[in-house]
Design a protein around this motif. Structure first.
Motif, PDB file in Angstrom:
ATOM      1  N   ALA A  46     -28.513  62.667  -8.699  1.00 14.68           N
ATOM      2  CA  ALA A  46     -28.214  62.369  -7.295  1.00 14.68           C
ATOM      3  C   ALA A  46     -29.448  62.732  -6.497  1.00 14.68           C
ATOM      4  O   ALA A  46     -30.217  63.632  -6.862  1.00 14.68           O
ATOM      5  CB  ALA A  46     -27.015  63.173  -6.809  1.00 14.68           C
ATOM      6  N   SER A  47     -29.641  62.022  -5.404  1.00 15.38           N
ATOM      7  CA  SER A  47     -30.775  62.350  -4.547  1.00 15.38           C
ATOM      8  C   SER A  47     -30.301  62.424  -3.110  1.00 15.38           C
ATOM      9  O   SER A  47     -29.281  61.848  -2.744  1.00 15.38           O
ATOM     10  CB  SER A  47     -31.889  61.313  -4.689  1.00 15.38           C
ATOM     11  N   ALA A  48     -31.051  63.167  -2.346  1.00 14.20           N
ATOM     12  CA  ALA A  48     -30.760  63.292  -0.916  1.00 14.20           C
ATOM     13  C   ALA A  48     -32.091  63.293  -0.183  1.00 14.20           C
ATOM     14  O   ALA A  48     -33.112  63.771  -0.700  1.00 14.20           O
ATOM     15  CB  ALA A  48     -29.989  64.573  -0.627  1.00 14.20           C
ATOM     16  N   ARG A  49     -32.067  62.753   1.020  1.00  7.80           N
ATOM     17  CA  ARG A  49     -33.255  62.711   1.868  1.00  7.80           C
ATOM     18  C   ARG A  49     -32.923  63.452   3.158  1.00  7.80           C
ATOM     19  O   ARG A  49     -31.828  63.307   3.700  1.00  7.80           O
ATOM     20  CB  ARG A  49     -33.637  61.265   2.169  1.00  7.80           C
ATOM     21  N   SER A  50     -33.866  64.233   3.634  1.00  3.62           N
ATOM     22  CA  SER A  50     -33.670  64.955   4.888  1.00  3.62           C
ATOM     23  C   SER A  50     -33.518  63.951   6.033  1.00  3.62           C
ATOM     24  O   SER A  50     -33.959  62.807   5.929  1.00  3.62           O
ATOM     25  CB  SER A  50     -34.845  65.899   5.158  1.00  3.62           C
ATOM     26  N   SER A  51     -32.912  64.381   7.110  1.00  4.77           N
ATOM     27  CA  SER A  51     -32.644  63.466   8.227  1.00  4.77           C
ATOM     28  C   SER A  51     -33.925  62.890   8.827  1.00  4.77           C
ATOM     29  O   SER A  51     -33.933  61.760   9.300  1.00  4.77           O
ATOM     30  CB  SER A  51     -31.826  64.174   9.306  1.00  4.77           C
ATOM     31  N   ASP A  52     -35.021  63.634   8.761  1.00  2.00           N
ATOM     32  CA  ASP A  52     -36.282  63.104   9.309  1.00  2.00           C
ATOM     33  C   ASP A  52     -37.093  62.343   8.256  1.00  2.00           C
ATOM     34  O   ASP A  52     -38.169  61.832   8.544  1.00  2.00           O
ATOM     35  CB  ASP A  52     -37.117  64.211   9.936  1.00  2.00           C
ATOM     36  N   GLY A  53     -36.575  62.281   7.024  1.00  3.50           N
ATOM     37  CA  GLY A  53     -37.231  61.523   5.972  1.00  3.50           C
ATOM     38  C   GLY A  53     -38.415  62.201   5.323  1.00  3.50           C
ATOM     39  O   GLY A  53     -39.067  61.615   4.465  1.00  3.50           O
ATOM     40  N   SER A  54     -38.687  63.438   5.678  1.00  2.31           N
ATOM     41  CA  SER A  54     -39.880  64.093   5.144  1.00  2.31           C
ATOM     42  C   SER A  54     -39.660  64.741   3.779  1.00  2.31           C
ATOM     43  O   SER A  54     -40.622  65.071   3.097  1.00  2.31           O
ATOM     44  CB  SER A  54     -40.414  65.127   6.140  1.00  2.31           C
ATOM     45  N   VAL A  55     -38.407  64.904   3.358  1.00  2.00           N
ATOM     46  CA  VAL A  55     -38.109  65.556   2.082  1.00  2.00           C
ATOM     47  C   VAL A  55     -37.081  64.722   1.323  1.00  2.00           C
ATOM     48  O   VAL A  55     -36.074  64.311   1.890  1.00  2.00           O
ATOM     49  CB  VAL A  55     -37.538  66.984   2.305  1.00  2.00           C
ATOM     50  N   GLU A  56     -37.363  64.489   0.047  1.00  2.00           N
ATOM     51  CA  GLU A  56     -36.366  63.886  -0.839  1.00  2.00           C
ATOM     52  C   GLU A  56     -36.253  64.763  -2.072  1.00  2.00           C
ATOM     53  O   GLU A  56     -37.259  65.153  -2.658  1.00  2.00           O
ATOM     54  CB  GLU A  56     -36.737  62.463  -1.252  1.00  2.00           C
ATOM     55  N   ILE A  57     -35.017  65.073  -2.459  1.00  4.03           N
ATOM     56  CA  ILE A  57     -34.746  65.928  -3.609  1.00  4.03           C
ATOM     57  C   ILE A  57     -33.868  65.154  -4.582  1.00  4.03           C
ATOM     58  O   ILE A  57     -32.911  64.502  -4.178  1.00  4.03           O
ATOM     59  CB  ILE A  57     -34.012  67.223  -3.193  1.00  4.03           C
ATOM     60  N   VAL A  58     -34.166  65.267  -5.879  1.00  2.00           N
ATOM     61  CA  VAL A  58     -33.347  64.679  -6.935  1.00  2.00           C
ATOM     62  C   VAL A  58     -32.838  65.827  -7.805  1.00  2.00           C
ATOM     63  O   VAL A  58     -33.605  66.722  -8.163  1.00  2.00           O
ATOM     64  CB  VAL A  58     -34.161  63.683  -7.798  1.00  2.00           C
ATOM     65  N   VAL A  59     -31.535  65.799  -8.108  1.00  2.00           N
ATOM     66  CA  VAL A  59     -30.938  66.823  -8.969  1.00  2.00           C
ATOM     67  C   VAL A  59     -30.294  66.155 -10.177  1.00  2.00           C
ATOM     68  O   VAL A  59     -29.917  64.988 -10.125  1.00  2.00           O
ATOM     69  CB  VAL A  59     -29.887  67.673  -8.213  1.00  2.00           C
ATOM     70  N   ASP A  60     -30.164  66.940 -11.261  1.00  2.00           N
ATOM     71  CA  ASP A  60     -29.471  66.436 -12.443  1.00  2.00           C
ATOM     72  C   ASP A  60     -27.989  66.783 -12.350  1.00  2.00           C
ATOM     73  O   ASP A  60     -27.529  67.299 -11.327  1.00  2.00           O
ATOM     74  CB  ASP A  60     -30.117  66.969 -13.729  1.00  2.00           C
ATOM     75  N   ALA A  61     -27.257  66.525 -13.412  1.00  2.00           N
ATOM     76  CA  ALA A  61     -25.808  66.712 -13.394  1.00  2.00           C
ATOM     77  C   ALA A  61     -25.393  68.163 -13.170  1.00  2.00           C
ATOM     78  O   ALA A  61     -24.304  68.428 -12.670  1.00  2.00           O
ATOM     79  CB  ALA A  61     -25.190  66.195 -14.681  1.00  2.00           C
ATOM     80  N   SER A  62     -26.253  69.101 -13.506  1.00  5.48           N
ATOM     81  CA  SER A  62     -25.912  70.510 -13.282  1.00  5.48           C
ATOM     82  C   SER A  62     -26.273  70.969 -11.874  1.00  5.48           C
ATOM     83  O   SER A  62     -25.972  72.089 -11.494  1.00  5.48           O
ATOM     84  CB  SER A  62     -26.643  71.392 -14.304  1.00  5.48           C
ATOM     85  N   GLY A  63     -26.927  70.100 -11.105  1.00  7.84           N
ATOM     86  CA  GLY A  63     -27.353  70.461  -9.761  1.00  7.84           C
ATOM     87  C   GLY A  63     -28.760  71.030  -9.724  1.00  7.84           C
ATOM     88  O   GLY A  63     -29.257  71.400  -8.659  1.00  7.84           O
ATOM     89  N   ALA A  64     -29.415  71.084 -10.883  1.00  8.46           N
ATOM     90  CA  ALA A  64     -30.782  71.599 -10.945  1.00  8.46           C
ATOM     91  C   ALA A  64     -31.743  70.567 -10.359  1.00  8.46           C
ATOM     92  O   ALA A  64     -31.630  69.381 -10.625  1.00  8.46           O
ATOM     93  CB  ALA A  64     -31.180  71.921 -12.384  1.00  8.46           C
ATOM     94  N   VAL A  65     -32.686  71.040  -9.576  1.00  9.01           N
ATOM     95  CA  VAL A  65     -33.676  70.157  -8.968  1.00  9.01           C
ATOM     96  C   VAL A  65     -34.602  69.625 -10.057  1.00  9.01           C
ATOM     97  O   VAL A  65     -35.204  70.388 -10.802  1.00  9.01           O
ATOM     98  CB  VAL A  65     -34.482  70.898  -7.882  1.00  9.01           C
ATOM     99  N   VAL A  66     -34.708  68.284 -10.128  1.00 11.39           N
ATOM    100  CA  VAL A  66     -35.587  67.653 -11.111  1.00 11.39           C
ATOM    101  C   VAL A  66     -36.671  66.813 -10.440  1.00 11.39           C
ATOM    102  O   VAL A  66     -37.535  66.274 -11.112  1.00 11.39           O
ATOM    103  CB  VAL A  66     -34.792  66.789 -12.120  1.00 11.39           C
ATOM    104  N   GLY A  67     -36.618  66.732  -9.117  1.00  8.79           N
ATOM    105  CA  GLY A  67     -37.643  65.989  -8.405  1.00  8.79           C
ATOM    106  C   GLY A  67     -37.704  66.393  -6.951  1.00  8.79           C
ATOM    107  O   GLY A  67     -36.679  66.621  -6.312  1.00  8.79           O
TER     108      GLY A  67
END
Length: 157
Positions: A46-67
């Motif tokens: 799953a990925s999420a982007r901050s409201s201002d678009g400056s940060v994008e995070i990708v996590v795996d199924a355990s919730g660990a940050v992978v990107g």
């Protein structure tokens, strides 16, 4: 034992044999479904982007940050502490999304079972507790030590 009794017993044995075969077939299908589910969960992100678009995070199924992807302007827009908080908030959002995805994937399994481990063994965590969305653990405010280096090694201050 009469011939009628023997015939009746043979009929009962055949009924039991058919039930056992049916249960084995159901077990095999459920085992395959579970293996497929485990594979889909292992590949889920799953990925999420901050409201201002400056940060994008990708996590795996355990919730660990992978990107982590930071826009070029993220450093100019935010102080280090604010950027750190934004990264954490975005990671928490992605982790919440993956929990929802996994809960949705496992819903047929948990609903079909109708019971969970704590129903059988009181006091242990069950799928319900593991899969339900949790409140965010994002820092509420920036404290003075937030941007302090935690790990130090040669060349890393």
């Amino acid at each position: 034992m009469s011939a009628a009794d023997v015939g009746s017993m043979r009929g009962q044995v055949e009924v039991l044999r058919a039930q056992i075969n049916s249960m084995q077939h159901v077990l095999l299908e459920r085992t395959r479904s579970l293996a497929d589910l485990q594979e889909r969960i292992a590949r889920a992100t799953a990925s999420a982007r901050s409201s201002d678009g400056s940060v994008e995070i990708v996590v795996d199924a355990s919730g660990a940050v992978v990107g982590v992807d930071l826009s070029g302007s993220s450093y100019a827009k935010h102080s280090p502490a604010a950027l750190g908080n934004l990264i954490l908030a975005t990671a928490a959002s992605a982790a919440e999304d993956i929990r929802r995805q996994v809960a949705e994937m496992t819903k047929p399994l948990t609903e079909a079972a109708g019971i969970d481990l704590p129903d059988l063994v009181p006091g242990v965590l069950g799928l319900r507790e593991i899969l339900e969305p949790r409140p965010s653990s994002t820092p509420a405010s920036c404290d003075e030590n937030w941007d302090r280096t935690v790990l130090r090694s040669s060349g890393n201050v």
